[in-house]
Design an enzyme around this catalytic site. Structure first.
Site, mmCIF file in Angstrom:
data_model
loop_
_atom_site.group_PDB
_atom_site.id
_atom_site.type_symbol
_atom_site.label_atom_id
_atom_site.label_comp_id
_atom_site.label_asym_id
_atom_site.label_seq_id
_atom_site.Cartn_x
_atom_site.Cartn_y
_atom_site.Cartn_z
ATOM 1 C CB CYS A 6 -0.926 0.008 1.215
ATOM 2 S SG CYS A 6 -2.354 -1.097 1.067
ATOM 3 C CG HIS A 45 -4.594 -4.304 2.096
ATOM 4 N ND1 HIS A 45 -3.222 -4.408 2.099
ATOM 5 C CD2 HIS A 45 -5.040 -5.293 2.906
ATOM 6 C CE1 HIS A 45 -2.858 -5.408 2.888
ATOM 7 N NE2 HIS A 45 -3.943 -5.960 3.397
ATOM 8 N N GLY A 92 5.039 -19.740 0.925
ATOM 9 C CA GLY A 92 6.152 -18.799 1.081
ATOM 10 C C GLY A 92 5.775 -17.345 0.899
ATOM 11 C CB THR A 94 7.613 -12.725 2.302
ATOM 12 O OG1 THR A 94 7.722 -12.159 1.001
ATOM 13 C CG2 THR A 94 8.329 -14.071 2.340
ATOM 14 C CG HIS A 99 2.524 -10.103 -4.201
ATOM 15 N ND1 HIS A 99 2.210 -10.123 -2.859
ATOM 16 C CD2 HIS A 99 3.525 -11.008 -4.376
ATOM 17 C CE1 HIS A 99 3.007 -11.001 -2.244
ATOM 18 N NE2 HIS A 99 3.793 -11.551 -3.137
HETATM 19 P P1 5GP Z 1 6.039 -13.333 -1.875
HETATM 20 O O1 5GP Z 1 7.207 -14.070 -1.278
HETATM 21 O O2 5GP Z 1 5.168 -12.720 -0.791
HETATM 22 O O3 5GP Z 1 5.274 -14.097 -2.880
HETATM 23 O O4 5GP Z 1 6.687 -12.146 -2.714
HETATM 24 C C1 5GP Z 1 7.043 -10.922 -2.168
HETATM 25 C C2 5GP Z 1 7.981 -10.272 -3.144
HETATM 26 O O5 5GP Z 1 8.092 -8.904 -2.817
HETATM 27 C C3 5GP Z 1 9.398 -10.857 -3.107
HETATM 28 O O6 5GP Z 1 9.732 -11.369 -4.392
HETATM 29 C C4 5GP Z 1 10.265 -9.663 -2.698
HETATM 30 O O7 5GP Z 1 11.513 -9.635 -3.361
HETATM 31 C C5 5GP Z 1 9.393 -8.474 -3.075
HETATM 32 N N1 5GP Z 1 9.615 -7.308 -2.239
HETATM 33 C C6 5GP Z 1 9.687 -7.274 -0.868
HETATM 34 N N2 5GP Z 1 9.877 -6.022 -0.444
HETATM 35 C C7 5GP Z 1 9.920 -5.237 -1.558
HETATM 36 C C8 5GP Z 1 10.098 -3.829 -1.753
HETATM 37 O O8 5GP Z 1 10.241 -3.033 -0.822
HETATM 38 N N3 5GP Z 1 10.099 -3.376 -3.041
HETATM 39 C C9 5GP Z 1 9.946 -4.235 -4.100
HETATM 40 N N4 5GP Z 1 9.968 -3.674 -5.329
HETATM 41 N N5 5GP Z 1 9.762 -5.553 -3.949
HETATM 42 C C10 5GP Z 1 9.761 -6.054 -2.689
HETATM 43 ZN ZN ZN Z 2 -1.718 -3.286 1.263
#
Ligand code: 5GP
Ligand code: ZN
Length: 113
Positions: A6, A45, A92, A94, A99
Site C-alpha cells: 500500500c 488492499h 512462502g 512474505t 500480488h
Molecule cells: P512473496 O514471497 O510474498 O510471494 O513475494 C514478495 C515479493 O516482494 C518478493 O519477491 C520480494 O523480493 C518483493 N519485495 C519485498 N519487499 C519489496 C520492496 O520493498 N520493493 C519491491 N519492489 N519488492 C519487494
Molecule cells: Zn496493502
C-alpha cells in the site's frame, strides 16, 4: 494499516513502476528471480488470494490483462513466462498484500511444489 505494498502504491516507498491504472499497479521486484520479475498488484488492499470474492474478483481478471500486456511489452510473450501468486505460509508468501509475480526472460524451473 501498515502495509508495504500500500505504501508503494501511495508513493511513500519508492519503486520502479512499470504500469499503473485506476485499479492496478505494477513494479519491478526488488530481488529479481529472473531477468523479468514484475509484481502486479491491486491498488485495493487484499491480503492474499484468500480475500478474493465475487465482489472484488474483477480486478483479478484485469491483472491478467495487464500481465499479458506487460509480457508483450517486455518481450517475453513468445518465449514464455509464469504468473504466480503465493498464498500463505506453505507457499512462502512474505508480503501480505495480494500480488502476482510475472516471471520470464529465461527457462524457468518447472518444480511447482
Ligand atoms: P512473496 O514471497 O510474498 O510471494 O513475494 C514478495 C515479493 O516482494 C518478493 O519477491 C520480494 O523480493 C518483493 N519485495 C519485498 N519487499 C519489496 C520492496 O520493498 N520493493 C519491491 N519492489 N519488492 C519487494
Ligand atoms: Zn496493502
Amino acid at each position: 494499516m501498515d502495509c508495504l505494498f500500500c505504501s508503494i502504491v501511495k508513493g511513500d516507498i519508492p519503486s520502479t513502476k512499470v504500469y499503473e491504472d485506476e485499479t492496478v499497479f505494477a513494479f519491478k521486484d526488488i530481488n529479481p528471480m529472473a531477468p523479468v520479475h514484475v509484481l502486479i498488484i491491486p491498488k485495493q488492499h487484499l491480503s492474499s488470494v484468500n480475500d478474493v470474492t465475487a465482489e472484488n474478483s474483477a480486478v483479478i481478471a484485469h491483472i491478467y490483462e495487464v500481465a499479458a500486456k506487460l509480457a508483450k511489452e517486455l518481450g517475453i510473450d513468445e518465449s514464455g513466462y509464469r504468473v504466480v501468486s503465493n498464498c500463505g505460509a506453505d507457499a512462502g508468501q512474505t508480503v501480505f498484500h495480494l500480488h502476482f509475480h510475472l516471471l520470464g526472460g529465461k527457462k524457468l524451473r518447472v518444480d511447482m511444489c
